[in-house]
Design a protein around this motif. Structure first.
Motif, PDB file in Angstrom:
ATOM      1  N   GLU A  67      83.164  32.506  50.111  1.00 48.37           N
ATOM      2  CA  GLU A  67      83.714  33.759  50.624  1.00 48.37           C
ATOM      3  C   GLU A  67      82.684  34.875  50.545  1.00 48.37           C
ATOM      4  OE1 GLU A  67      87.377  34.560  48.599  1.00 48.37           O
ATOM      5  OE2 GLU A  67      88.363  32.813  49.483  1.00 48.37           O
ATOM      6  N   GLU A  68      81.937  34.920  49.457  1.00 44.09           N
ATOM      7  CA  GLU A  68      80.888  35.930  49.297  1.00 44.09           C
ATOM      8  C   GLU A  68      79.776  35.712  50.320  1.00 44.09           C
ATOM      9  OE1 GLU A  68      78.845  39.181  48.290  1.00 44.09           O
ATOM     10  OE2 GLU A  68      80.856  38.709  47.581  1.00 44.09           O
ATOM     11  N   ALA A  69      79.411  34.471  50.561  1.00 45.43           N
ATOM     12  CA  ALA A  69      78.398  34.170  51.573  1.00 45.43           C
ATOM     13  C   ALA A  69      78.870  34.612  52.953  1.00 45.43           C
ATOM     14  CB  ALA A  69      78.068  32.677  51.574  1.00 45.43           C
ATOM     15  N   PHE A  70      80.149  34.403  53.245  1.00 42.99           N
ATOM     16  CA  PHE A  70      80.697  34.852  54.525  1.00 42.99           C
ATOM     17  C   PHE A  70      80.639  36.370  54.619  1.00 42.99           C
ATOM     18  CE2 PHE A  70      84.060  36.291  57.358  1.00 42.99           C
ATOM     19  CZ  PHE A  70      83.803  35.533  58.495  1.00 42.99           C
ATOM     20  N   ALA A  71      81.019  37.056  53.555  1.00 42.22           N
ATOM     21  CA  ALA A  71      80.983  38.520  53.543  1.00 42.22           C
ATOM     22  C   ALA A  71      79.566  39.039  53.782  1.00 42.22           C
ATOM     23  CB  ALA A  71      81.531  39.050  52.224  1.00 42.22           C
ATOM     24  N   GLN A  72      78.586  38.402  53.157  1.00 50.07           N
ATOM     25  CA  GLN A  72      77.193  38.810  53.340  1.00 50.07           C
ATOM     26  C   GLN A  72      76.728  38.545  54.768  1.00 50.07           C
ATOM     27  OE1 GLN A  72      75.014  36.808  50.243  1.00 50.07           O
ATOM     28  NE2 GLN A  72      75.796  38.172  48.653  1.00 50.07           N
ATOM     29  N   ALA A  73      77.107  37.411  55.318  1.00 50.20           N
ATOM     30  CA  ALA A  73      76.727  37.078  56.695  1.00 50.20           C
ATOM     31  C   ALA A  73      77.375  38.046  57.683  1.00 50.20           C
ATOM     32  CB  ALA A  73      77.116  35.634  57.022  1.00 50.20           C
ATOM     33  N   LEU A  74      78.633  38.384  57.444  1.00 51.52           N
ATOM     34  CA  LEU A  74      79.311  39.331  58.323  1.00 51.52           C
ATOM     35  C   LEU A  74      78.656  40.702  58.231  1.00 51.52           C
ATOM     36  CD1 LEU A  74      81.542  40.005  60.332  1.00 51.52           C
ATOM     37  CD2 LEU A  74      83.058  40.443  58.377  1.00 51.52           C
ATOM     38  N   ALA A  75      78.334  41.142  57.020  1.00 49.90           N
ATOM     39  CA  ALA A  75      77.672  42.445  56.847  1.00 49.90           C
ATOM     40  C   ALA A  75      76.340  42.483  57.591  1.00 49.90           C
ATOM     41  CB  ALA A  75      77.483  42.749  55.369  1.00 49.90           C
ATOM     42  N   ALA A  76      75.589  41.396  57.523  1.00 51.71           N
ATOM     43  CA  ALA A  76      74.306  41.332  58.220  1.00 51.71           C
ATOM     44  C   ALA A  76      74.512  41.406  59.735  1.00 51.71           C
ATOM     45  CB  ALA A  76      73.563  40.055  57.845  1.00 51.71           C
ATOM     46  N   ARG A  77      75.546  40.752  60.233  1.00 52.04           N
ATOM     47  CA  ARG A  77      75.830  40.788  61.678  1.00 52.04           C
ATOM     48  C   ARG A  77      76.286  42.179  62.094  1.00 52.04           C
ATOM     49  NH1 ARG A  77      76.509  34.951  63.876  1.00 52.04           N
ATOM     50  NH2 ARG A  77      75.339  33.975  62.223  1.00 52.04           N
ATOM     51  N   VAL A 108      81.451  33.750  65.923  1.00 50.85           N
ATOM     52  CA  VAL A 108      80.353  32.797  65.749  1.00 50.85           C
ATOM     53  C   VAL A 108      80.284  32.332  64.300  1.00 50.85           C
ATOM     54  CG1 VAL A 108      77.834  32.541  65.791  1.00 50.85           C
ATOM     55  CG2 VAL A 108      78.998  33.544  67.736  1.00 50.85           C
ATOM     56  N   LEU A 109      80.485  33.255  63.372  1.00 52.13           N
ATOM     57  CA  LEU A 109      80.498  32.853  61.954  1.00 52.13           C
ATOM     58  C   LEU A 109      81.649  31.897  61.664  1.00 52.13           C
ATOM     59  CD1 LEU A 109      79.753  36.179  60.048  1.00 52.13           C
ATOM     60  CD2 LEU A 109      78.238  34.218  60.343  1.00 52.13           C
ATOM     61  N   ALA A 110      82.803  32.175  62.241  1.00 48.55           N
ATOM     62  CA  ALA A 110      83.993  31.360  61.973  1.00 48.55           C
ATOM     63  C   ALA A 110      83.843  29.926  62.448  1.00 48.55           C
ATOM     64  CB  ALA A 110      85.223  32.006  62.605  1.00 48.55           C
ATOM     65  N   VAL A 111      83.012  29.691  63.467  1.00 48.71           N
ATOM     66  CA  VAL A 111      82.846  28.323  63.955  1.00 48.71           C
ATOM     67  C   VAL A 111      81.669  27.597  63.307  1.00 48.71           C
ATOM     68  CG1 VAL A 111      83.978  28.825  66.155  1.00 48.71           C
ATOM     69  CG2 VAL A 111      81.490  28.948  66.009  1.00 48.71           C
ATOM     70  N   GLU A 112      80.923  28.277  62.453  1.00 49.19           N
ATOM     71  CA  GLU A 112      79.815  27.615  61.766  1.00 49.19           C
ATOM     72  C   GLU A 112      80.359  26.602  60.755  1.00 49.19           C
ATOM     73  OE1 GLU A 112      76.906  30.153  59.974  1.00 49.19           O
ATOM     74  OE2 GLU A 112      76.474  31.175  61.854  1.00 49.19           O
ATOM     75  N   ASP A 113      79.751  25.437  60.719  1.00 50.63           N
ATOM     76  CA  ASP A 113      80.199  24.369  59.820  1.00 50.63           C
ATOM     77  C   ASP A 113      80.271  24.824  58.364  1.00 50.63           C
ATOM     78  OD1 ASP A 113      80.477  22.558  61.876  1.00 50.63           O
ATOM     79  OD2 ASP A 113      78.528  21.612  61.550  1.00 50.63           O
ATOM     80  N   ARG A 114      79.315  25.618  57.939  1.00 51.78           N
ATOM     81  CA  ARG A 114      79.282  26.026  56.528  1.00 51.78           C
ATOM     82  C   ARG A 114      80.490  26.862  56.123  1.00 51.78           C
ATOM     83  NH1 ARG A 114      75.201  31.052  55.758  1.00 51.78           N
ATOM     84  NH2 ARG A 114      75.480  32.001  57.807  1.00 51.78           N
TER      85      ARG A 114
END
Length: 101
Positions: free
Chosen positions: A5-15, A70-76
């Protein structure tokens, strides 16, 4: 799961930062993600019947790679979302002509 969840939050913030740099400032999404959590915010947006204004603006700018879809469809990040949520994200991307897989 918390680390994911934290990795997702960081990826979203970067986007969101990258989107703002190209003229699509999604202040409301950033505020909602900070208040409710990035994953819960993404789930709520994916559950809506239509794409967000930010999605539409990024599509117009030719920058769909910066969307939360795009983040939501990433396998990770798959464990964070239901199949229906991932399918909704994928459907929006395909309808908008996204082809960068």
């Amino acid at each position: 799961m918390k680390a994911l969840e934290e990795a997702f939050a960081q990826a979203l913030a970067a986007r969101l930062d990258a989107a703002a740099a190209c003229g699509v400032d999604q202040k409301r999404l950033r505020a909602q993600a900070a208040r409710y959590g990035a994953v819960d915010c993404a789930r709520a947006l994916l559950g809506k019947g239509r794409p967000s204004d930010g999605f539409d603006a990024l599509a117009e700018a030719g920058r769909l790679e910066l969307t939360l879809e795009v983040l939501a469809v990433e396998d990770r990040f798959a464990p964070l979302f239901t199949d229906a949520e991932v399918n909704q994200a994928l459907s929006r991307l395909l309808e908008a002509g996204y082809q960068s897989w």
